[in-house]
Design an enzyme around this catalytic site. Structure first.
Site, PDB file in Angstrom:
ATOM      1  N   GLY A   1      13.024  87.868  65.837  1.00 59.25           N
ATOM      2  CA  GLY A   1      11.787  87.590  65.123  1.00 59.25           C
ATOM      3  C   GLY A   1      11.297  86.206  65.493  1.00 59.25           C
ATOM      4  O   GLY A   1      11.788  85.211  64.976  1.00 59.25           O
TER       5      GLY A   1
ATOM      6  N   SER B   1      13.472  95.553  71.938  1.00 56.55           N
ATOM      7  CA  SER B   1      12.842  96.852  72.151  1.00 56.55           C
ATOM      8  C   SER B   1      11.318  96.781  72.068  1.00 56.55           C
ATOM      9  O   SER B   1      10.763  96.143  71.170  1.00 56.55           O
ATOM     10  CB  SER B   1      13.350  97.823  71.089  1.00 56.55           C
TER      11      SER B   1
ATOM     12  N   GLY C   1      11.597  89.014  71.768  1.00 61.34           N
ATOM     13  CA  GLY C   1      10.542  90.016  71.805  1.00 61.34           C
ATOM     14  C   GLY C   1       9.242  89.466  72.360  1.00 61.34           C
ATOM     15  O   GLY C   1       9.085  89.276  73.575  1.00 61.34           O
ATOM     16  N   THR C   2       8.325  89.178  71.456  1.00 57.33           N
ATOM     17  CA  THR C   2       6.981  88.722  71.801  1.00 57.33           C
ATOM     18  C   THR C   2       6.973  87.574  72.810  1.00 57.33           C
ATOM     19  O   THR C   2       6.035  87.463  73.612  1.00 57.33           O
ATOM     20  CB  THR C   2       6.246  88.319  70.496  1.00 57.33           C
TER      21      THR C   2
ATOM     22  N   GLY D   1       2.454 102.746  68.293  1.00 57.36           N
ATOM     23  CA  GLY D   1       2.706 104.127  67.871  1.00 57.36           C
ATOM     24  C   GLY D   1       3.848 104.770  68.636  1.00 57.36           C
ATOM     25  O   GLY D   1       3.857 105.979  68.855  1.00 57.36           O
ATOM     26  N   LEU D   2       4.802 103.936  69.041  1.00 61.08           N
ATOM     27  CA  LEU D   2       6.009 104.432  69.710  1.00 61.08           C
ATOM     28  C   LEU D   2       5.727 105.289  70.936  1.00 61.08           C
ATOM     29  O   LEU D   2       6.456 106.240  71.229  1.00 61.08           O
ATOM     30  CB  LEU D   2       6.897 105.184  68.714  1.00 61.08           C
TER      31      LEU D   2
ATOM     32  N   CYS E   1      10.007 101.454  62.245  1.00 63.53           N
ATOM     33  CA  CYS E   1       8.712 101.258  62.893  1.00 63.53           C
ATOM     34  C   CYS E   1       7.595 101.422  61.876  1.00 63.53           C
ATOM     35  O   CYS E   1       7.469 102.458  61.243  1.00 63.53           O
ATOM     36  CB  CYS E   1       8.509 102.235  64.034  1.00 63.53           C
TER      37      CYS E   1
ATOM     38  N   THR F   1       8.965  94.267  62.859  1.00 60.54           N
ATOM     39  CA  THR F   1       7.726  93.562  62.524  1.00 60.54           C
ATOM     40  C   THR F   1       7.358  93.694  61.040  1.00 60.54           C
ATOM     41  O   THR F   1       7.761  94.639  60.371  1.00 60.54           O
ATOM     42  CB  THR F   1       6.569  94.103  63.373  1.00 60.54           C
TER      43      THR F   1
ATOM     44  N   ASN G   1      16.003 103.057  65.540  1.00 61.22           N
ATOM     45  CA  ASN G   1      14.805 102.425  64.982  1.00 61.22           C
ATOM     46  C   ASN G   1      14.404 103.178  63.712  1.00 61.22           C
ATOM     47  O   ASN G   1      13.730 104.190  63.772  1.00 61.22           O
ATOM     48  CB  ASN G   1      13.683 102.437  66.011  1.00 61.22           C
TER      49      ASN G   1
HETATM   50  C1  LIG Z   1       4.337  95.645  71.368  1.00 60.61           C
HETATM   51  C2  LIG Z   1       5.589  95.829  70.601  1.00 60.61           C
HETATM   52  C3  LIG Z   1       6.272  97.029  70.647  1.00 60.61           C
HETATM   53  C4  LIG Z   1       7.454  97.237  69.929  1.00 60.61           C
HETATM   54  N1  LIG Z   1       8.118  98.418  70.012  1.00 60.61           N
HETATM   55  C5  LIG Z   1       9.314  98.583  69.362  1.00 60.61           C
HETATM   56  C6  LIG Z   1      10.073  99.768  69.484  1.00 60.61           C
HETATM   57  O1  LIG Z   1       9.716 100.707  70.193  1.00 60.61           O
HETATM   58  N2  LIG Z   1      11.240  99.877  68.784  1.00 60.61           N
HETATM   59  C7  LIG Z   1      11.700  98.852  67.985  1.00 60.61           C
HETATM   60  O2  LIG Z   1      12.743  98.991  67.367  1.00 60.61           O
HETATM   61  N3  LIG Z   1      10.997  97.698  67.866  1.00 60.61           N
HETATM   62  C8  LIG Z   1       9.829  97.537  68.528  1.00 60.61           C
HETATM   63  N4  LIG Z   1       9.123  96.354  68.414  1.00 60.61           N
HETATM   64  C9  LIG Z   1       9.648  95.280  67.530  1.00 60.61           C
HETATM   65  C10 LIG Z   1      10.381  94.204  68.338  1.00 60.61           C
HETATM   66  O3  LIG Z   1      11.512  94.740  68.987  1.00 60.61           O
HETATM   67  C11 LIG Z   1      10.825  93.065  67.410  1.00 60.61           C
HETATM   68  O4  LIG Z   1      11.655  93.582  66.388  1.00 60.61           O
HETATM   69  C12 LIG Z   1       9.668  92.337  66.750  1.00 60.61           C
HETATM   70  O5  LIG Z   1       8.596  92.223  67.638  1.00 60.61           O
HETATM   71  C13 LIG Z   1      10.060  90.943  66.228  1.00 60.61           C
HETATM   72  O6  LIG Z   1      10.539  90.116  67.245  1.00 60.61           O
HETATM   73  P1  LIG Z   1       9.590  89.076  68.060  1.00 60.61           P
HETATM   74  O7  LIG Z   1       8.882  88.249  67.016  1.00 60.61           O
HETATM   75  O8  LIG Z   1      10.515  88.305  68.917  1.00 60.61           O
HETATM   76  O9  LIG Z   1       8.628  89.897  68.833  1.00 60.61           O
HETATM   77  C14 LIG Z   1       7.948  96.172  69.133  1.00 60.61           C
HETATM   78  C15 LIG Z   1       7.259  94.954  69.088  1.00 60.61           C
HETATM   79  C16 LIG Z   1       6.097  94.760  69.805  1.00 60.61           C
HETATM   80  C17 LIG Z   1       5.397  93.436  69.714  1.00 60.61           C
END
Ligand SMILES: Cc1cc2nc3c(=O)[nH]c(=O)nc-3n(C[C@H](O)[C@H](O)[C@H](O)COP(=O)(O)O)c2cc1C
Ligand SMILES: Cc1cc2nc3c(=O)[nH]c(=O)nc-3n(C[C@H](O)[C@H](O)[C@H](O)COP(=O)(O)OP(=O)(O)OC[C@H]3O[C@@H](n4cnc5c(N)ncnc54)[C@H](O)[C@@H]3O)c2cc1C
Ligand SMILES: Cc1cc2nc3c(=O)[nH]c(=O)nc-3n(C[C@H](O)[C@H](O)[C@H](O)COP(=O)(O)OP(=O)(O)OC[C@H]3O[C@@H](n4cnc5c(N)ncnc54)[C@H](O)[C@@H]3O)c2cc1C
Ligand SMILES: Cc1cc2nc3c(=O)[nH]c(=O)nc-3n(C[C@H](O)[C@H](O)[C@H](O)COP(=O)(O)O)c2cc1C
Ligand code: FES
Ligand code: FES
Lengths: 265, 311, 311, 265
Positions: free
Chosen positions: C252, C24, C274-275, C75-76, C133, C197, C130
């Site tokens: 993560g 997400s 994600g990232t 900020g969603l 956040c 995060t 979620n």
């Molecule tokens: C830019 C950005 C926006 C995100 N927006 C959401 C979100 O709207 N809802 C959510 O549950 N997690 C959100 N996340 C968290 C990611 O889904 C994920 O849990 C987190 O980044 C860790 O995984 P990663 O290290 O693979 O990125 C966001 C992460 C990033 C970097």
């Protein structure tokens, strides 16, 4: 006294399959180096990979430090890309080296274990001391330096007499390096004053067992994951016979085989 | 070039020539790094955690590298109090720079006993209570996760320390660090040090085994700097409001003078350099010099830099 | 070459062709990445968090790079439920692969309403709540730090979701994740997704200002992988003991097929990328392929790999 | 259609102080590229630095993609070390480019803003469209390409007529680039159909203000920190006049100046 410096890469040449010889300009370290000691080397200045890698000192030439290394993972892969003229952070010499004082020692190297033992052989040679040398490999292909070796595997890196053994028989004796060592130990009257060994753990264990059997002193060079290299992090724990642990970087890397708990390692 | 900045700070009851300390567990008992640092290069050091009895620590492997970080599960291996007093402290006492002794007990009574013995030593400048080690079964992190326990341990140590300043090293593995810091302050701590390592894990996909014999370990290094900075900022804010005399000592991933500056800006009065020393044995001294150059360039003293974040 | 491994998994009430989902907030509403992935390359995706009303999000700067990671404080920001249903879901529904809708409310009632509306959509395979956040004032992480609140939000969503599976996305910024996971499971969640995060911060030493307008943000990327792995391992263990039917979806810092494998080994039934997608828009598809190759090499199915850690 | 590929570095040459011209073999991207669009480029394959960097497309030559970049921080420092023959991950073309349809547009570049506008000029030139071009620099030293420029600053990168202005008067007019632009706008009868601008934020603001004053359409190319480049992360928020934000990578980087809330940016 150990020192830390940015050493200039003089050369970084392939000398075998995934094996490189690195020459660094590091006079203060080279002057102090003793066989069996090692240095810590940062393969890149950035935060990833984070930790320095330990490498045995393979030799010194004037103010230059020689390191013989095999590409294993990301650190050594990066190291193989270091260009002459670039600088690498290095500190050392570190740890306890081999005790070269024994009467007619036997040097036993397995694979990359040749790195510190070639240096030991050089120093013994320099002081005119007699010694025997054994070098075990998986195969002739495992070390390109063997290409320049005579049919009976008698020569290696200059002119010291290494007795070779290979697991596939492609060079030297067919078998493990412990076999010529056993033959040597079984010879009556002229037992080695000590066995100096470096190589893969199974080889070290076999050598230690053999030495125990023949009641010959055995110095083994051990490996452990290291962070600091200077005795501070306590990361490089080697199980010791009394219970507890010895630091590979401080009480080692060369340890008397009788101090090591080989069952726990 | 700008004129030299005043780098001296008074933090947690201790005067430091500069705000850079070496962190516990990453600098041994000091001597290990003496070939690599000019005497007086750093403000002081925090020793490896000392316990009443010697501890052999966890079986190997104890360390593993991760992306921009490392895990350790040393298990608080240390020489024990007697050996520390007999063979480590004497050398340390002769060095310039403050000596902060990190100590670790499995019970409140052990912490108190350690504080009593170490508090009596003239060569010791402050005590740092490790209530945050993630790698041991008993005590350690358990103490650091409940404000009540933090307060109890701190009060017991303060009572025995014979006026020696007590710092409390906090674990980041909690929902909210502020209550722990406030509990420590309330119980008489003169500083809180944060952060210790993040509880973490690594797995070898080839063998499908944990890479550490202890299964879990503590994550340190540049990877955690953003978490440490956030926590220092939050805790400094909370302390300023309720215990303005209690300082924050900041650490986690400091690799350079500007990293150190960021911690000070966030609200730390001093910093500690941990994992960086592994990546460069001269790191602590280099960082102190870089921080001094930064302060000179910004025309601030180290004390003025502390807490100067502009939002 | 080893024969192909069976990569299908049944996780949190959803059948996936392979265990790799896009996470997400890092994959938009799917279409943004459609030029870069073969249809069906991944098991599915989790949408950017959807709220009842559109949200513009935080002022910039919203992102900053850190060592082996990044911070975000978006900020969603999202298009809101109506726009999502009208213009995002229809395209998504036509794609192969599961559609998990991440949703975010400021109150239990909002979560329930979102679950009711989205639960009625045939194109939606599961809902991911979620409650974690770190970048919004109301709701968000506050819900995720108390087992009671997690349970309440989950129960409300499950009650309205008309049988659609509910997953709960948990925050790592807590002392102990297991109680949150157990509360979610108890309240009817079919899976928990972790980790979101880590709450963190970055400071510009030149200006002495926070690098993010929101001051704090969430740390993601390879830096946090060891923390995520540890939490997945702990939570998977806790769920196995008490709610064996409830799955863990791990994420993560997953950048490669072996990273994904490590999460499965630790106890996850599926993973999210994600990232990594930011660093390579083909990452999610590549990781799914690499994971399949890894499984073939190890001669295990994805389902067998899950929880296969040997200690 | 945007694509992602590992592009081979054909060349990576210094062309000014800390300024490099990178040529990548990326036919699919080059073919689709329009002036004002950009690509995301990974400067190294490892996890640090983690994110790709956005760069404007400076031009295309056959299947090759040109990028003109300045060394700013660690990413561009690493990029400057990329050797010909190595491969870099790149995706694009991305975002909205300039609309080149306006009658006799005026191109206004400041500093590195020349990168996309040189490409725009090339395309206008190719279709035989008339345009004016203005190029502002701090100083002659800021761009080595000026060395090959005639005394009045009339030539740059091939033969398009760029009117130069420099803050120190070392080349072209003495002053900011907005001054020749104002002169141009004040000329009666032949107003530009649009102003296309790329450069530092203060310049863009000044240009936008000027265009508003003269009621000329203004397209500005904006920068923001980016993570994904494809519209997914919402990191690249540009405040918009209606409240809320536009994505620099999707609704931009080229945006109608009237859509941007210049006070909040
Ligand atoms: C830019 C950005 C926006 C995100 N927006 C959401 C979100 O709207 N809802 C959510 O549950 N997690 C959100 N996340 C968290 C990611 O889904 C994920 O849990 C987190 O980044 C860790 O995984 P990663 O290290 O693979 O990125 C966001 C992460 C990033 C970097
Ligand atoms: C005292 C000492 C002296 C050494 N001397 C030499 C030498 O002269 N020449 C040489 O080629 N190598 C030597 N090594 C081993 C060398 O340090 C490792 O091969 C190197 O650190 C691997 O780094 P990497 O980043 O390439 O591999 P990584 O990506 O870190 O790991 C690749 C693989 O190597 C294993 N490995 C990593 N570090 C070590 C280690 N310290 N010991 C054992 N296995 C490890 C890992 O578990 C993994 O399986 C020595 C090690 C020690 C402790
Ligand atoms: C759409 C777009 C097109 C661009 N085109 C070009 C181009 O053609 N040529 C060129 O040289 N540069 C261009 N840039 C800027 C370029 O992306 C940055 O200079 C680069 O990312 C810096 O990376 P770094 O790792 O060297 O610096 P970092 O170490 O990341 O940062 C160094 C300094 O640069 C600033 N910075 C970092 N990223 C950006 C960014 N995206 N925008 C503005 N400032 C930033 C940082 O705040 C810091 O002060 C463009 C940016 C965008 C958004
Ligand atoms: C190998 C190692 C051993 C450590 N031992 C201790 C210890 O005994 N007591 C303690 O309070 N912290 C200990 N720590 C934690 C560090 O002091 C520090 O809090 C942590 O590593 C974060 O800082 P860094 O990122 O700069 O390393 C240890 C850390 C490492 C890496
Ligand atoms: S490597 Fe740090 S103590 Fe040996
Ligand atoms: S850079 Fe990700 S949305 Fe623009």
């Amino acid at each position: 006294m150990s020192i830390s410096l940015k050493a200039k890469v003089m050369s970084n040449q392939p000398v075998g399959p995934e094996i490189f010889l690195l020459t660094l300009e590091a006079p203060a370290i080279a002057d102090a180096a003793r066989p069996g000691q090692f240095v810590m080397l940062r393969v890149s200045p950035g935060p990833d990979p984070l930790l320095a890698r330990p490498f045995s000192i393979h030799g010194v030439e004037g103010g230059k430090l020689l390191i013989l290394y095999q590409v294993k993972g990301k650190g050594t892969k990066l190291l193989a890309q270091a260009r002459p003229g670039s600088e690498l952070l290095v500190w050392g010499p570190l740890g306890r080296g081999f005790d070269l004082a024994a009467e007619r020692p036997a040097l036993v190297a397995g694979g990359m274990g040749i790195a510190p033992l070639a240096f030991a052989a050089e120093r013994l040679e320099e002081r005119g001391a007699a010694f025997d040398a054994f070098y075990g490999l998986a195969s002739k292909e495992a070390f390109i330096a063997w290409d320049s070796v005579s049919g009976d595997g008698a020569f290696f890196l200059e002119d010291w007499g290494w007795n070779g053994a290979s697991e596939d028989g492609s060079v030297g004796l067919h078998g493990l390096v412990t076999e010529p060592l056993r033959t040597r130990l079984e010879q009556d009257g002229e037992r080695p004053g000590a066995v100096l060994a470096c190589g893969p753990l199974p080889m070290l264990k076999a050598v230690a067992l053999l030495c125990a059997e023949f009641e010959v002193a055995c110095q083994t060079s051990l490996e452990a994951p290291m962070a600091c290299g200077v005795g501070a992090c306590l990361g490089c724990a080697i199980p010791s016979v009394g219970g507890g642990y010895l630091r590979a970087c401080q009480e080692g890397p060369v340890m008397d085989a009788s101090l090591v708990d080989w069952k726990k390692i | 070039m700008s004129p030299a900045a005043n780098m001296a700070v008074f933090v947690g009851g201790v005067r430091l020539a500069n705000p850079v300390l070496a962190a516990s567990g990453t600098f041994g008992y000091g001597r290990e790094y003496s070939p690599y640092l000019e005497p007086g290069a750093i403000g002081g050091l925090v020793t490896k955690g000392v316990s009443l009895e010697p501890r052999v620590g966890n079986p190997p492997p104890r360390i593993v590298e991760t992306a921009c970080g490392m895990l350790n599960a040393i298990g608080l291996a240390n020489v024990g109090l007697e050996e520390f007093l007999a063979h480590k402290l004497p050398w340390l006492s002769e060095q310039p720079g403050a000596v902060v002794v990190n100590l670790y007990g499995e019970s409140v009574a052990e912490f108190a006993e350690l504080a009593r013995r170490l508090g009596a030593e003239p060569g010791v400048d402050a005590l740092e209570l490790n209530v945050s080690c993630p790698n041991v079964k008993e005590g350690g992190m358990a103490f650091g996760c409940h404000p009540g326990a933090v307060g109890e341990v701190t009060a017991a140590a303060v009572a025995e320390a014979q006026g020696k300043p007590v710092w409390v090293k906090l674990t980041p593995n909690v929902t909210d660090l502020a209550p722990m810091a406030l509990a420590a302050a309330q119980a008489g701590a003169q500083a809180v040090s944060l952060i210790n390592t993040l509880l973490a894990m690594a797995i070898d996909p080839k063998t499908r085994r944990p890479k550490l014999a202890n299964v879990v370990g503590g994550l340190s290094g540049p990877a955690i700097k953003p978490v440490g900075l956030r926590m220092v900022w939050q805790v400094a804010g909370a302390l300023k409001a309720e215990h303005p005399g209690v300082d924050v000592v900041g650490l986690g991933g400091i690799m350079s003078g500007t990293d150190a500056a960021e911690y000070l800006i966030a609200g730390a009065k001093a910093v500690q350099v941990g994992t960086a020393s592994f990546t460069d044995p001269t790191a602590a001294g280099r960082i102190a010099a870089e921080l001094a150059a930064y302060c000179a360039g910004q025309e601030v003293s180290a004390a003025e830099l502390a807490g100067s974040l502009r939002i």
